[in-house]
Design an enzyme around this catalytic site. Structure first.
Site, short mmCIF file in Angstrom:
data_model
loop_
_atom_site.label_atom_id
_atom_site.label_comp_id
_atom_site.label_asym_id
_atom_site.label_seq_id
_atom_site.Cartn_x
_atom_site.Cartn_y
_atom_site.Cartn_z
N PHE A 38 -11.34 19.33 -28.65
CA PHE A 38 -10.24 19.88 -27.86
C PHE A 38 -10.06 21.38 -28.05
O PHE A 38 -9.04 21.93 -27.67
CB PHE A 38 -8.93 19.16 -28.21
CG PHE A 38 -9.02 17.66 -28.03
CD1 PHE A 38 -8.96 17.09 -26.77
CD2 PHE A 38 -9.21 16.84 -29.12
CE1 PHE A 38 -9.08 15.72 -26.59
CE2 PHE A 38 -9.32 15.45 -28.96
CZ PHE A 38 -9.25 14.90 -27.69
N LYS A 88 -10.78 12.56 -23.47
CA LYS A 88 -11.11 13.97 -23.19
C LYS A 88 -10.84 14.32 -21.73
O LYS A 88 -10.22 15.33 -21.41
CB LYS A 88 -12.57 14.23 -23.56
CG LYS A 88 -13.07 15.62 -23.26
CD LYS A 88 -12.34 16.69 -24.06
CE LYS A 88 -12.60 18.06 -23.49
NZ LYS A 88 -13.30 18.94 -24.35
N ARG A 147 -16.99 32.54 -16.85
CA ARG A 147 -17.36 31.32 -16.11
C ARG A 147 -16.15 30.76 -15.35
O ARG A 147 -15.09 30.57 -15.93
CB ARG A 147 -17.91 30.26 -17.07
CG ARG A 147 -19.35 30.54 -17.46
CD ARG A 147 -19.85 29.54 -18.46
NE ARG A 147 -19.21 29.71 -19.75
CZ ARG A 147 -19.40 28.88 -20.77
NH1 ARG A 147 -20.18 27.83 -20.64
NH2 ARG A 147 -18.81 29.10 -21.92
N VAL A 192 -18.86 25.12 -28.54
CA VAL A 192 -18.28 24.04 -29.34
C VAL A 192 -19.13 23.80 -30.59
O VAL A 192 -18.61 23.68 -31.71
CB VAL A 192 -18.19 22.73 -28.50
CG1 VAL A 192 -17.85 21.53 -29.37
CG2 VAL A 192 -17.15 22.89 -27.39
N LYS A 200 -9.68 34.20 -19.32
CA LYS A 200 -8.41 34.39 -20.04
C LYS A 200 -8.64 35.46 -21.08
O LYS A 200 -9.77 35.92 -21.25
CB LYS A 200 -7.94 33.08 -20.67
CG LYS A 200 -8.84 32.53 -21.75
CD LYS A 200 -8.21 31.29 -22.36
CE LYS A 200 -8.96 30.86 -23.60
NZ LYS A 200 -8.40 29.68 -24.21
N CYS A 259 -14.33 24.62 -18.84
CA CYS A 259 -13.93 23.21 -19.00
C CYS A 259 -13.10 22.65 -17.84
O CYS A 259 -13.53 21.69 -17.20
CB CYS A 259 -13.15 23.04 -20.29
SG CYS A 259 -14.20 23.19 -21.73
C1 UDX Z 1 -9.53 24.08 -22.36
C2 UDX Z 1 -8.65 23.10 -23.14
O1 UDX Z 1 -7.41 23.75 -23.44
C3 UDX Z 1 -9.35 22.65 -24.40
O2 UDX Z 1 -8.54 21.68 -25.06
C4 UDX Z 1 -10.69 22.03 -24.01
O3 UDX Z 1 -11.40 21.64 -25.18
C5 UDX Z 1 -11.52 23.01 -23.21
O4 UDX Z 1 -10.77 23.46 -22.06
P1 UDX Z 1 -10.16 26.66 -22.51
O5 UDX Z 1 -10.86 26.46 -21.22
O6 UDX Z 1 -10.85 27.38 -23.61
O7 UDX Z 1 -9.71 25.24 -23.13
O8 UDX Z 1 -8.84 27.50 -22.24
P2 UDX Z 1 -7.29 27.22 -21.98
O9 UDX Z 1 -6.52 28.07 -22.90
O10 UDX Z 1 -6.96 25.80 -21.97
O11 UDX Z 1 -7.12 27.84 -20.52
C6 UDX Z 1 -7.81 27.32 -19.41
C7 UDX Z 1 -7.38 28.04 -18.14
O12 UDX Z 1 -6.06 27.67 -17.80
C8 UDX Z 1 -7.38 29.57 -18.25
O13 UDX Z 1 -7.87 30.12 -17.06
C9 UDX Z 1 -5.92 29.91 -18.43
O14 UDX Z 1 -5.58 31.21 -17.99
C10 UDX Z 1 -5.27 28.83 -17.57
N1 UDX Z 1 -3.88 28.55 -17.94
C11 UDX Z 1 -3.59 28.01 -19.14
C12 UDX Z 1 -2.87 28.80 -17.02
O15 UDX Z 1 -3.10 29.28 -15.91
N2 UDX Z 1 -1.58 28.51 -17.36
C13 UDX Z 1 -1.26 27.97 -18.57
O16 UDX Z 1 -0.07 27.72 -18.80
C14 UDX Z 1 -2.29 27.72 -19.49
#
Ligand code: UDX
Length: 451
Positions: free
Chosen positions: A163, A218, A342, A16, A335, A275
């Site tokens: 975010f 948050k 992590r 961040v 992802k 997160c």
């Molecule tokens: C998240 C929040 O989106 C962000 O706003 C915050 O600041 C930090 O946490 P991030 O962890 O980087 O961000 O990734 P994100 O794209 O949100 O995906 C999180 C997890 O959810 C991933 O494992 C992703 O594969 C999963 N996911 C996401 C799903 O399984 N289905 C979805 O529809 C969306």
């Protein structure tokens, strides 16, 4: 107003902090980027990001070359040369699921010592995700204790949650859907507000509120998104029991209802990353300290943890007994477009497969090295996708990297004679054949239902 009149410090050059620093610099601020890790600072000084994030290297390189981003390990140098500081240090998860505030507490004390003899008024914004009350009870108190100064009169405090998502952090920071400024103080509000307005222009939505509400925004945001994912995964598991059911069609349909919205309804193996798991867990613990029963949040967390088993069940269904079988796991990053593993569900799935006696090999376009640090020689790390598929009994798609779009039943047949394909994201272009069994989370064929 010239951008460079904004002089800011960012403490914590993690994901961040560095992204925010590079984006603020791109938007015209002079940014001091602080981290206690000299090694990290050295890498940034050379114009690179110490971790992988699309577009970030280029931004850091330019900002450092233009001297708009000044990496330093000295909090004092940064604060002395700026008027506004963002605290972006990590708030990891304790073993009991609560939030570890050690870094936040330590940095706040250090800040106090730095401003002790300064006569300049400085505003400190907390960007780290912290439980409600932390900005007041830990950050403000520690700065006061370290400096013998008083909040409001001598320095200002705000909470400005972040975010951004990994993989699209630069884009998210350049174009935030909202900027939240939490403070109860007019002077602070006006300084922080004008900073963001000048940098982001008149069209970006800015919400002003108090500190605890900002802290809660948050947690609410991340908990809601995590709950949405656990909800659609619940539906996906129902689909796996009903012949012909398709979770993507359901998600598409309910997503058109503006009260629901179409995003974050992608069923899969569960959410991971730095997160959601930590924040849902931290929020659960926080609610308990209030004497509340966080049933909904606990269910979100539980559904998520159980989802790895849904993957294993599909593997068993496709393969029969797992022991002694060669299983290829595609994708270990939590992802796509990141090397971050992590809390990746893939890691938990590999653990379970090993427990069940499988011979596991993995492939990931970016996260091979990170995965090696977890499993060492317990699993295999083929050098190419082709080698990963060679003579495998089962392919488990965990992360929807674009690289895996090329995989078809024909390609698989080139490398192995008989195989089960488990698609946790319904992403692969693989059609079922006599030798290739295709099973997906949330999308069922009639044959599955009898199981
Ligand atoms: C998240 C929040 O989106 C962000 O706003 C915050 O600041 C930090 O946490 P991030 O962890 O980087 O961000 O990734 P994100 O794209 O949100 O995906 C999180 C997890 O959810 C991933 O494992 C992703 O594969 C999963 N996911 C996401 C799903 O399984 N289905 C979805 O529809 C969306």
């Amino acid at each position: 107003m010239s951008g460079l009149t904004h002089k800011v410090s960012i403490i914590g050059m993690g994901f961040v902090g560095l992204t925010t620093a590079a984006v603020f610099a791109k938007k015209g601020a002079l940014v001091y980027g602080v981290d206690s890790d000299e090694n990290k600072i050295d890498i940034i000084r050379k114009g690179r990001a110490p971790f992988f994030e699309p577009k970030l290297d280029a931004l850091v390189k330019r900002a450092v070359a233009q001297k708009r981003l000044v990496p330093t390990s000295s909090i004092a140098e940064a604060i002395d040369n700026s008027d506004l500081t963002f605290i972006c240090v990590g708030t990891p998860m304790n073993s009991d699921g609560s939030v570890n505030l050690d870094y936040v507490a330590r940095v706040s004390l250090q800040i106090g010592q730095v401003i002790k003899d300064s006569r300049k008024y400085h505003v400190f914004c907390v960007k780290s995700t912290v439980p409600p009350g932390t900005t007041g009870n830990v950050v403000t108190k520690n700065i006061e204790a370290g400096s013998n100064k008083q909040r409001s009169t001598d320095f200002g405090i705000a909470m400005t949650p972040e975010f951004l998502r990994e993989g699209s952090a630069v884009e998210d920071s350049l174009n935030p859907h909202i900027i939240v400024i939490g403070t109860g103080d007019k002077k602070v509000d006006s300084r922080v507000h004008s900073f963001f307005r000048n940098l982001y222009g008149p069209r970006t939505k800015i919400l002003k509120t108090n500190i605890v509400t900002a802290e809660l925004i948050k947690y609410s945001n991340n908990s809601f998104l995590a709950t949405k994912i656990s909800f659609i995964n619940t539906i996906a598991n129902v689909c796996n029991k009903i012949p012909g059911a398709d979770v993507d069609i359901i998600a598409g349909a309910i997503g058109t209802d503006p009260r629901i919205g179409s995003q974050f309804l992608s069923a899969g193996p569960g959410y991971g990353g730095s997160c959601f798991p930590k924040d849902v867990s931290g929020f659960i613990q926080f609610c308990k300290t209030l004497g509340l029963d966080p049933t909904l949040l606990e269910a979100t967390d539980r559904v998520n943890k159980l989802q790895a088993q849904a993957v294993i069940d599909l593997v068993k269904h496709g393969l029969g007994p797992i022991s002694g079988k060669s299983i290829t796991v595609l994708g270990t990053s939590f992802k796509k477009n990141t090397d971050d593993i992590r809390e990746s569900v893939s890691i938990r799935v590999i653990d379970k497969l090993l427990e069940l006696g499988a011979i596991v090999r993995i492939h990931d376009p970016m996260a091979m090295d990170n995965t090696r640090t977890v499993f060492g020689n317990k699993i295999e790390y083929p050098a190419s996708l082709a080698n990963a598929l060679k003579n495998t009994d089962c392919v488990v798609l965990m992360t929807d990297w674009d690289d895996y779009r090329v995989i078809t039943e024909k390609m698989i047949r080139k490398f192995t004679s008989k195989c089960a394909v488990i698609d946790t994201k319904r992403f692969l272009q693989v059609k079922e054949t006599a030798d290739i069994k295709y099973l997906a989370i949330g999308k069922t064929k009639a044959t599955l239902s009898s199981h």
